[in-house]
Design a protein around this motif. Sequence first.
Motif, PDB file in Angstrom:
ATOM      1  N   ASN A   1       5.820  -9.451 -13.963  1.00  0.00           N
ATOM      2  CA  ASN A   1       5.418  -9.938 -12.636  1.00  0.00           C
ATOM      3  C   ASN A   1       4.239  -9.097 -12.156  1.00  0.00           C
ATOM      4  O   ASN A   1       4.261  -8.475 -11.088  1.00  0.00           O
ATOM      5  CB  ASN A   1       6.566  -9.901 -11.631  1.00  0.00           C
ATOM      6  CG  ASN A   1       6.213 -10.609 -10.332  1.00  0.00           C
ATOM      7  OD1 ASN A   1       5.381 -11.514 -10.325  1.00  0.00           O
ATOM      8  ND2 ASN A   1       6.825 -10.200  -9.243  1.00  0.00           N
ATOM      9  N   VAL A   2       3.190  -9.109 -12.953  1.00  0.00           N
ATOM     10  CA  VAL A   2       2.059  -8.208 -12.752  1.00  0.00           C
ATOM     11  C   VAL A   2       1.287  -8.503 -11.465  1.00  0.00           C
ATOM     12  O   VAL A   2       0.481  -7.684 -11.025  1.00  0.00           O
ATOM     13  CB  VAL A   2       1.115  -8.263 -13.986  1.00  0.00           C
ATOM     14  CG1 VAL A   2       0.243  -9.528 -13.962  1.00  0.00           C
ATOM     15  CG2 VAL A   2       0.257  -7.007 -14.088  1.00  0.00           C
ATOM     16  N   SER A   3       1.552  -9.633 -10.826  1.00  0.00           N
ATOM     17  CA  SER A   3       0.914  -9.907  -9.538  1.00  0.00           C
ATOM     18  C   SER A   3       1.281  -8.828  -8.517  1.00  0.00           C
ATOM     19  O   SER A   3       0.489  -8.527  -7.613  1.00  0.00           O
ATOM     20  CB  SER A   3       1.306 -11.288  -9.016  1.00  0.00           C
ATOM     21  OG  SER A   3       2.700 -11.363  -8.804  1.00  0.00           O
TER      22      SER A   3
ATOM     23  N   LEU B   1       8.015  -9.395  -2.263  1.00  0.00           N
ATOM     24  CA  LEU B   1       8.048 -10.129  -3.522  1.00  0.00           C
ATOM     25  C   LEU B   1       7.818 -11.609  -3.257  1.00  0.00           C
ATOM     26  O   LEU B   1       8.060 -12.098  -2.154  1.00  0.00           O
ATOM     27  CB  LEU B   1       9.379  -9.915  -4.246  1.00  0.00           C
ATOM     28  CG  LEU B   1      10.680 -10.500  -3.679  1.00  0.00           C
ATOM     29  CD1 LEU B   1      11.807 -10.296  -4.688  1.00  0.00           C
ATOM     30  CD2 LEU B   1      11.083  -9.879  -2.366  1.00  0.00           C
ATOM     31  N   PRO B   2       7.332 -12.352  -4.254  1.00  0.00           N
ATOM     32  CA  PRO B   2       7.111 -13.778  -4.075  1.00  0.00           C
ATOM     33  C   PRO B   2       8.417 -14.507  -3.774  1.00  0.00           C
ATOM     34  O   PRO B   2       9.496 -14.079  -4.176  1.00  0.00           O
ATOM     35  CB  PRO B   2       6.540 -14.227  -5.431  1.00  0.00           C
ATOM     36  CG  PRO B   2       6.008 -12.985  -6.053  1.00  0.00           C
ATOM     37  CD  PRO B   2       6.903 -11.879  -5.584  1.00  0.00           C
ATOM     38  N   ARG B   3       8.312 -15.628  -3.067  1.00  0.00           N
ATOM     39  CA  ARG B   3       9.503 -16.368  -2.664  1.00  0.00           C
ATOM     40  C   ARG B   3      10.359 -16.771  -3.858  1.00  0.00           C
ATOM     41  O   ARG B   3      11.595 -16.670  -3.820  1.00  0.00           O
ATOM     42  CB  ARG B   3       9.097 -17.620  -1.881  1.00  0.00           C
ATOM     43  CG  ARG B   3      10.290 -18.395  -1.320  1.00  0.00           C
ATOM     44  CD  ARG B   3       9.860 -19.740  -0.768  1.00  0.00           C
ATOM     45  NE  ARG B   3       8.775 -19.595   0.179  1.00  0.00           N
ATOM     46  CZ  ARG B   3       8.103 -20.639   0.687  1.00  0.00           C
ATOM     47  NH1 ARG B   3       8.404 -21.859   0.321  1.00  0.00           N
ATOM     48  NH2 ARG B   3       7.135 -20.445   1.560  1.00  0.00           N
TER      49      ARG B   3
ATOM     50  N   ALA C   1       0.814  -1.220   0.000  1.00  0.00           N
ATOM     51  CA  ALA C   1       0.000   0.000   0.000  1.00  0.00           C
ATOM     52  C   ALA C   1       0.845   1.266   0.000  1.00  0.00           C
ATOM     53  O   ALA C   1       0.314   2.367   0.093  1.00  0.00           O
ATOM     54  CB  ALA C   1      -0.935   0.001   1.211  1.00  0.00           C
ATOM     55  N   SER C   2       2.194   1.122  -0.105  1.00  0.00           N
ATOM     56  CA  SER C   2       3.088   2.284  -0.017  1.00  0.00           C
ATOM     57  C   SER C   2       3.500   2.810  -1.390  1.00  0.00           C
ATOM     58  O   SER C   2       4.598   3.345  -1.542  1.00  0.00           O
ATOM     59  CB  SER C   2       4.336   1.926   0.797  1.00  0.00           C
ATOM     60  OG  SER C   2       5.164   1.003   0.095  1.00  0.00           O
ATOM     61  N   ALA C   3       2.627   2.699  -2.391  1.00  0.00           N
ATOM     62  CA  ALA C   3       2.968   3.159  -3.741  1.00  0.00           C
ATOM     63  C   ALA C   3       3.431   4.609  -3.723  1.00  0.00           C
ATOM     64  O   ALA C   3       2.787   5.471  -3.114  1.00  0.00           O
ATOM     65  CB  ALA C   3       1.762   3.009  -4.654  1.00  0.00           C
TER      66      ALA C   3
ATOM     67  N   LYS D   1      -0.984  -5.891  -9.299  1.00  0.00           N
ATOM     68  CA  LYS D   1      -2.336  -6.260  -8.875  1.00  0.00           C
ATOM     69  C   LYS D   1      -2.490  -6.106  -7.365  1.00  0.00           C
ATOM     70  O   LYS D   1      -3.500  -5.585  -6.874  1.00  0.00           O
ATOM     71  CB  LYS D   1      -2.627  -7.701  -9.299  1.00  0.00           C
ATOM     72  CG  LYS D   1      -4.037  -8.172  -8.976  1.00  0.00           C
ATOM     73  CD  LYS D   1      -4.264  -9.576  -9.514  1.00  0.00           C
ATOM     74  CE  LYS D   1      -5.689 -10.043  -9.242  1.00  0.00           C
ATOM     75  NZ  LYS D   1      -5.921 -11.416  -9.771  1.00  0.00           N
ATOM     76  N   SER D   2      -1.478  -6.538  -6.604  1.00  0.00           N
ATOM     77  CA  SER D   2      -1.569  -6.460  -5.146  1.00  0.00           C
ATOM     78  C   SER D   2      -1.446  -5.024  -4.658  1.00  0.00           C
ATOM     79  O   SER D   2      -2.061  -4.661  -3.647  1.00  0.00           O
ATOM     80  CB  SER D   2      -0.506  -7.352  -4.501  1.00  0.00           C
ATOM     81  OG  SER D   2       0.793  -6.890  -4.799  1.00  0.00           O
ATOM     82  N   VAL D   3      -0.675  -4.173  -5.346  1.00  0.00           N
ATOM     83  CA  VAL D   3      -0.597  -2.767  -4.967  1.00  0.00           C
ATOM     84  C   VAL D   3      -1.971  -2.109  -5.099  1.00  0.00           C
ATOM     85  O   VAL D   3      -2.434  -1.405  -4.189  1.00  0.00           O
ATOM     86  CB  VAL D   3       0.442  -2.008  -5.825  1.00  0.00           C
ATOM     87  CG1 VAL D   3       0.318  -0.493  -5.622  1.00  0.00           C
ATOM     88  CG2 VAL D   3       1.853  -2.459  -5.466  1.00  0.00           C
TER      89      VAL D   3
END
Length: 300
Positions: free
Chosen positions: A92-94, A230-232, A19-21, A97-99
């Motif tokens: 890595n658009v996930s 970031l993802p693992r 949430a820190s965009a 999407k999460s932002v």
Amino acid sequence: MQGISFTAIDFETANNFRASACAVGLTKVRAGVVVEQAAWLMNPLPGYREFHPVNVGIHGITAPQVRNMPDWTGIHGPMMDFIGGDALVGHNVSFEKSVISKANEVCGLPAPALDFHCTLALARQHLALAHYTLSDVVGALELPAFNHHDAGDDARASALIAIELARRNGASSLDALWPPATKAAARMPSYYSAGYTRKLADLPQANTTANPHGPLFGQTIVFSGDMAALPRSEAQDAAAAKGATIANSTTKKVTMVVSAELERGGPPSAKVKRAHERAAAGQDIQVISELQFLRLMAFK
């Protein structure tokens, strides 16, 4: 390529909270041609305004630069107007999407109904590379040089990757470029999904040409838990690119365990407990937090 129309998107964040965009870049594509671009700096939302040195080292944006900028509530409207009804494309658009999801959640805004397509997954499908960072893929496709981690430039680079791979594969629509079956499969556990553990044979190999003086070079690393930033599997790829060997369990060869639980106050995982046991028995092994790992990653 009449059907290759979309908006590419990229965010930069002030810290490891989604949430820190602090910046967004957008590139609009129509019929396989870039037709419009936009980029905004933004003040992160209240409660998420701390700029971590690691993040600043990556994108160069600082708190004073954005102090008088609108925050997510001021950027959300213009951003959604630019996107319109487009599908969103990103590397890595996930992450993007999460932002959007987390920032909207903090602001009490409804989750937008958007379709997302990933150029990282696309590059993995069509290119044989050692690593698939945005810079690696841009270089492999011989696309124009860009300023990596500038949100506007990164969005444009993602757009050009999609356009070039569509051209090379004769795709005339987004569904041809990202077949629905592939998108359905992408919803299943994958390399870049939270909680997914790669098989031993699928772990990335250590980059032997990395800086031998870097703090991760020569380390054997295990990741415990799902990181916030970031993802693992992306963290594994990044560490391997710095010269680290990646392992799935805390063996006698492991020298470092990266624990996502440390900063969240959760109970230690079995991997972390085993690391402490091995350290007490004399093994040269340390347990570090996600933030400490990101700081180590910042070394060139």
